[in-house]
Design an enzyme around this catalytic site. Structure first.
Site, PDB file in Angstrom:
ATOM      1  N   TRP A  72       0.817  -1.227   0.000  1.00  0.00           N
ATOM      2  CA  TRP A  72       0.000   0.000   0.000  1.00  0.00           C
ATOM      3  C   TRP A  72       0.846   1.270   0.000  1.00  0.00           C
ATOM      4  CZ3 TRP A  72      -5.274  -0.025   3.048  1.00  0.00           C
ATOM      5  CH2 TRP A  72      -6.142  -0.941   2.438  1.00  0.00           C
ATOM      6  N   HIS A 124      12.904  -2.252  -1.254  1.00  0.00           N
ATOM      7  CA  HIS A 124      12.079  -1.713  -2.343  1.00  0.00           C
ATOM      8  C   HIS A 124      12.846  -0.591  -3.050  1.00  0.00           C
ATOM      9  CE1 HIS A 124       8.848   0.137  -4.577  1.00  0.00           C
ATOM     10  NE2 HIS A 124       8.141  -0.957  -4.358  1.00  0.00           N
ATOM     11  N   GLU A 127      11.948   2.134  -4.174  1.00  0.00           N
ATOM     12  CA  GLU A 127      11.609   3.481  -3.705  1.00  0.00           C
ATOM     13  C   GLU A 127      12.436   3.842  -2.469  1.00  0.00           C
ATOM     14  OE1 GLU A 127       7.336   3.112  -3.551  1.00  0.00           O
ATOM     15  OE2 GLU A 127       7.299   2.949  -5.734  1.00  0.00           O
ATOM     16  N   SER A 133       3.384  -2.722 -11.925  1.00  0.00           N
ATOM     17  CA  SER A 133       2.181  -2.593 -12.775  1.00  0.00           C
ATOM     18  C   SER A 133       1.470  -3.919 -13.027  1.00  0.00           C
ATOM     19  CB  SER A 133       2.519  -1.908 -14.099  1.00  0.00           C
ATOM     20  OG  SER A 133       2.977  -0.587 -13.852  1.00  0.00           O
ATOM     21  N   GLY A 165       1.259  -2.885  -6.144  1.00  0.00           N
ATOM     22  CA  GLY A 165       1.015  -1.584  -5.525  1.00  0.00           C
ATOM     23  C   GLY A 165      -0.400  -1.111  -5.788  1.00  0.00           C
ATOM     24  N   GLY A 166      -0.548  -0.287  -6.812  1.00  0.00           N
ATOM     25  CA  GLY A 166      -1.825   0.370  -7.100  1.00  0.00           C
ATOM     26  C   GLY A 166      -3.020  -0.568  -7.141  1.00  0.00           C
TER      27      GLY A 166
HETATM   28  P1  PGA Z   1       2.736  -0.988  -8.754  1.00  0.00           P
HETATM   29  O1  PGA Z   1       3.802  -1.071  -7.553  1.00  0.00           O
HETATM   30  O2  PGA Z   1       2.000  -2.296  -8.764  1.00  0.00           O
HETATM   31  O3  PGA Z   1       1.847   0.184  -8.381  1.00  0.00           O
HETATM   32  O4  PGA Z   1       3.504  -0.773 -10.001  1.00  0.00           O
HETATM   33  C1  PGA Z   1       4.490  -2.252  -7.285  1.00  0.00           C
HETATM   34  C2  PGA Z   1       5.480  -2.037  -6.159  1.00  0.00           C
HETATM   35  O5  PGA Z   1       6.109  -0.977  -6.116  1.00  0.00           O
HETATM   36  O6  PGA Z   1       5.658  -2.921  -5.300  1.00  0.00           O
END
Ligand code: PGA
Length: 253
Positions: free
Chosen positions: A11, A93, A95, A208, A229-230
């Protein structure tokens, strides 16, 4: 070899108390698909409340500190997250690797701290678009994996997530051939370090993944689940991914 499909929502910095209904609904989905291991890595503020609503899903965290306590303002230890109700944690991750400067050594240390606190780990790796375009992706990501793999890594407490950085949150994914090649390369890299245990370790795809592409991605031999994620933020979006994973299990029987 039997690798139970693992489908995990991340999330990120999303989710308030009002979204606990989605946690509950996803917990119900997990109960309806017991062949699939389903989890949600929530923001730390929701871990405790989310644990009460998780149904058959597990609750994870998105990061932990490598030490168990100390003068680290704003950080949370693996032990704290476990006490709040987390049973898994994401480490490495992109990020955090990119924005927080986390190194492979940091990530290995965090994974060991998580294990010491009884948490299971999803260890993320993945290449930038420059690396992909240069044709080096398998070599670079394999090296990244081996450099961030903690001592004693084993399939009962650690899973790998391959997440091409350029595919995260962009709606773009690699070709199925590229995913297949990468996952096979990562399993081969794991085997050089942990031998036959590599056959048991789950390697997830992330970036994605959604209801429209999950079935195709999850049909790839070495893709053992997803980190999403999304498309994990609501039960409605997450459901087709969990269903696609369950369909693979059924197809394999
Ligand atoms: P996403 O993110 O499915 O929104 O691309 C995946 C993630 O960063 O774990």
């Amino acid at each position: 070899m039997s690798r139970r499909k693992l489908v995990v929502g991340n999330w990120k910095m999303n989710g308030m108390r009002e979204h606990l209904d989605e946690v509950e609904a996803i917990g119900d989905l997990a109960a309806a698909h017991p062949a699939v291991e389903v989890g949600l890595c929530l923001p730390a503020t929701l871990i405790m409340a989310g644990s009460q609503k998780r149904g058959a899903a597990f609750i994870g965290a998105q990061n932990c500190h490598m030490d168990m306590s100390g003068a680290y303002t704003g950080s949370l230890s693996a032990e704290m997250l476990a006490e709040a109700g987390a049973t898994w944690v994401i480490t490495g991750h992109s990020e955090r690797r990119e924005a927080r400067g986390e190194t492979n050594a940091d990530i290995a240390a965090k994974a060991l701290a998580a294990k010491a606190a009884g948490l299971k780990v999803i260890l993320c790796v993945g290449e930038s678009l420059d690396v992909r375009d240069a044709g080096d992706a398998e070599a670079v990501v394999s090296a990244q994996l081996l450099a961030s793999l903690p001592e004693g890594a084993a399939a009962d407490w650690l899973a790998v997530a391959y997440e091409p950085i350029w595919a995260i949150g962009t709606g773009r994914i690699p070709t199925m051939e590229a995913v297949e090649t990468m996952h096979a390369a990562l399993r081969a890299a794991l085997a050089t370090r942990i031998g036959a245990e590599a056959d048991e370790m789950r390697i997830l795809y992330g970036g994605s993944m959604n209801g429209a592409n999950a079935a195709e991605l999850l049909a790839i031999a070495d893709v053992d689940g997803g980190l999403i994620g999304g498309a994990s933020l609501t039960a409605e979006k997450f459901a087709p991914i969990i269903e696609a994973a369950d369909a693979r299990v059924t197809a394999a029987v």
